[in-house]
Design a protein around this motif. Sequence first.
Motif, PDB file in Angstrom:
ATOM      1  N   ARG A   1       0.832  -1.207   0.000  1.00  0.00           N
ATOM      2  CA  ARG A   1       0.000   0.000   0.000  1.00  0.00           C
ATOM      3  C   ARG A   1       0.863   1.253   0.000  1.00  0.00           C
TER       4      ARG A   1
ATOM      5  N   ALA B   1       0.911   4.027  -2.854  1.00  0.00           N
ATOM      6  CA  ALA B   1       0.636   5.436  -2.537  1.00  0.00           C
ATOM      7  C   ALA B   1       1.768   6.323  -3.054  1.00  0.00           C
TER       8      ALA B   1
ATOM      9  N   ASP C   1       1.383   6.631  -6.758  1.00  0.00           N
ATOM     10  CA  ASP C   1       0.275   7.535  -7.066  1.00  0.00           C
ATOM     11  C   ASP C   1       0.682   8.993  -6.869  1.00  0.00           C
TER      12      ASP C   1
END
Length: 193
Positions: free
Chosen positions: A96, A100, A103
């Motif tokens: 994750r 992130a 992103d």
Amino acid sequence: MRSSKSRSRAKNNRNRPSGGNVVNRVFDSSGPEGKVRGTPQQIIDKYNQLARDAQLSNDRVAAENFQQHAEHYLRMLSEAQREIEARREEQERQNRERQAERDRERAERQEREAARQADPAEAPQPDVMDFSAPEPAPESGLVETPESKDKGTQAPEKKEKPARKPRAPRKPKAAPTAEEAPKTDGDAPEAAE
């Protein structure tokens, strides 16, 4: 030669989990009725079955002994499953975080691209033309070259040649007659009588 003490230590370390996959590891359990071999879940099932059999035969001591052995392997199995779950959660957390970060980087790249496209100084500029002194249009439609500017004259116009009239088709040659045919050395003219 090794001492018997070091050999016994090595033997005891064999059955202890070494951080590997305990769930699928095969163990040799020395129980009250001999060895039981298998994965922790198989050993638990076997000891529970032996405990039920001992209980049915009214042997409470043997039943308790088998239940304690099953409980030992149950603890090992649950601890291994907790470790596996903790590792899985840690891996998911790291995934994750990486996603992130990707992103964020993608959003920053898009913002930079949008800012660069929105900035007029960065945008491609058109060529600037000077319209203050209009140039006279050439009469001939020819482009003015530096050589013709130096002379101060315009390039002379080419005169068109008159169109040629098409040729008449040629007449085919007539076949040569016998008198016009070429004579060769081997042929002698025949005399007419």
